[in-house]
Design a protein around this motif. Sequence first.
Motif, PDB file in Angstrom:
ATOM      1  N   LEU A  33      28.392   9.142  48.354  1.00  0.00           N
ATOM      2  CA  LEU A  33      27.770   8.363  49.426  1.00  0.00           C
ATOM      3  C   LEU A  33      26.412   7.766  49.094  1.00  0.00           C
ATOM      4  O   LEU A  33      25.956   6.869  49.798  1.00  0.00           O
ATOM      5  CB  LEU A  33      27.622   9.242  50.683  1.00  0.00           C
ATOM      6  N   GLN A  34      25.736   8.241  48.067  1.00  0.00           N
ATOM      7  CA  GLN A  34      24.378   7.773  47.743  1.00  0.00           C
ATOM      8  C   GLN A  34      24.319   7.199  46.331  1.00  0.00           C
ATOM      9  O   GLN A  34      23.894   7.886  45.401  1.00  0.00           O
ATOM     10  CB  GLN A  34      23.378   8.914  47.852  1.00  0.00           C
ATOM     11  N   PRO A  35      24.701   5.938  46.143  1.00  0.00           N
ATOM     12  CA  PRO A  35      24.674   5.384  44.782  1.00  0.00           C
ATOM     13  C   PRO A  35      23.286   5.401  44.156  1.00  0.00           C
ATOM     14  O   PRO A  35      23.161   5.526  42.935  1.00  0.00           O
ATOM     15  CB  PRO A  35      25.179   3.948  44.952  1.00  0.00           C
ATOM     16  N   ASP A  36      22.208   5.306  44.970  1.00  0.00           N
ATOM     17  CA  ASP A  36      20.843   5.325  44.435  1.00  0.00           C
ATOM     18  C   ASP A  36      20.426   6.713  43.956  1.00  0.00           C
ATOM     19  O   ASP A  36      19.420   6.860  43.270  1.00  0.00           O
ATOM     20  CB  ASP A  36      19.856   4.817  45.480  1.00  0.00           C
ATOM     21  N   ALA A  37      21.188   7.735  44.311  1.00  0.00           N
ATOM     22  CA  ALA A  37      20.870   9.112  43.901  1.00  0.00           C
ATOM     23  C   ALA A  37      21.914   9.646  42.919  1.00  0.00           C
ATOM     24  O   ALA A  37      22.179  10.836  42.873  1.00  0.00           O
ATOM     25  CB  ALA A  37      20.781  10.018  45.125  1.00  0.00           C
ATOM     26  N   LEU A  38      22.492   8.752  42.147  1.00  0.00           N
ATOM     27  CA  LEU A  38      23.489   9.158  41.156  1.00  0.00           C
ATOM     28  C   LEU A  38      22.927   8.863  39.765  1.00  0.00           C
ATOM     29  O   LEU A  38      22.704   7.704  39.411  1.00  0.00           O
ATOM     30  CB  LEU A  38      24.796   8.396  41.382  1.00  0.00           C
ATOM     31  N   PRO A  39      22.641   9.905  38.978  1.00  0.00           N
ATOM     32  CA  PRO A  39      22.064   9.676  37.645  1.00  0.00           C
ATOM     33  C   PRO A  39      23.056   8.972  36.721  1.00  0.00           C
ATOM     34  O   PRO A  39      24.270   9.029  36.938  1.00  0.00           O
ATOM     35  CB  PRO A  39      21.735  11.088  37.147  1.00  0.00           C
ATOM     36  N   ASP A  40      22.535   8.320  35.695  1.00  0.00           N
ATOM     37  CA  ASP A  40      23.381   7.616  34.731  1.00  0.00           C
ATOM     38  C   ASP A  40      24.398   8.533  34.069  1.00  0.00           C
ATOM     39  O   ASP A  40      25.484   8.091  33.702  1.00  0.00           O
ATOM     40  CB  ASP A  40      22.518   6.950  33.651  1.00  0.00           C
ATOM     41  N   THR A  41      24.040   9.799  33.877  1.00  0.00           N
ATOM     42  CA  THR A  41      24.951  10.757  33.241  1.00  0.00           C
ATOM     43  C   THR A  41      26.084  11.166  34.158  1.00  0.00           C
ATOM     44  O   THR A  41      27.056  11.762  33.724  1.00  0.00           O
ATOM     45  CB  THR A  41      24.203  12.032  32.822  1.00  0.00           C
ATOM     46  N   GLY A  42      25.950  10.865  35.462  1.00  0.00           N
ATOM     47  CA  GLY A  42      26.958  11.265  36.433  1.00  0.00           C
ATOM     48  C   GLY A  42      26.696  12.672  36.939  1.00  0.00           C
ATOM     49  O   GLY A  42      25.831  13.392  36.426  1.00  0.00           O
TER      50      GLY A  42
END
Length: 193
Positions: free
Chosen positions: A91-100
């Motif tokens: 639900l929060q794409p802005d709180a998803l790190p590049d590593t997943g």
Amino acid sequence: MNLSRSRRVIAVLALGVAGCSAPATPGTPATTHPDVTTTEPAPTAPGTEPSDPEQPRTSDHDIAISIPELPIGGNADPAGTGTLCAIAGWLQPDALPDTGVTVTRVWADPPNGFRVGGACGGKPRCAGYTFRPGDGKCSVTITGPGTAEGAQLKFAGGFPCTPARESSCRELENRINPGSIGLSQPDPPSPTG
């Protein structure tokens, strides 16, 4: 003295002298020079290990960041008798790190009568699934009579973070708002007659 007898004595003496020059132990080279000796190097003792524990090398190890409740949402729809299929998304794409973020645990809260299982609906199962930026959804099969009013399907997970970025990873962790998927009571089995 008989000539053949003296030849025998000479032969026995010659064999006796030749027998004296043979090595006393097998594997030792025979030598005709008593002043020449061979020596092998003495075996060396193995080095000793230090008794103190080694210090970890933080420069090449990631830090594991754990998230007790992930920002997951979706729907749990009936998928047959006594079964629900939950399709979950981040639900929060802005709180998803590049590593997943990898899902480490899926559970029903409260668990009254619900059992959480594998995949459904043509999506990969959520347990062990890694949500990545711009990436899809996962699924969970829920079975059982499900008697808890207001039960929720919840997710925990984590992601690796390099030591140099630990403060920004912790800040990202603090921005995550937990999410869940509401669970309804699955359709009861039909009576057989």
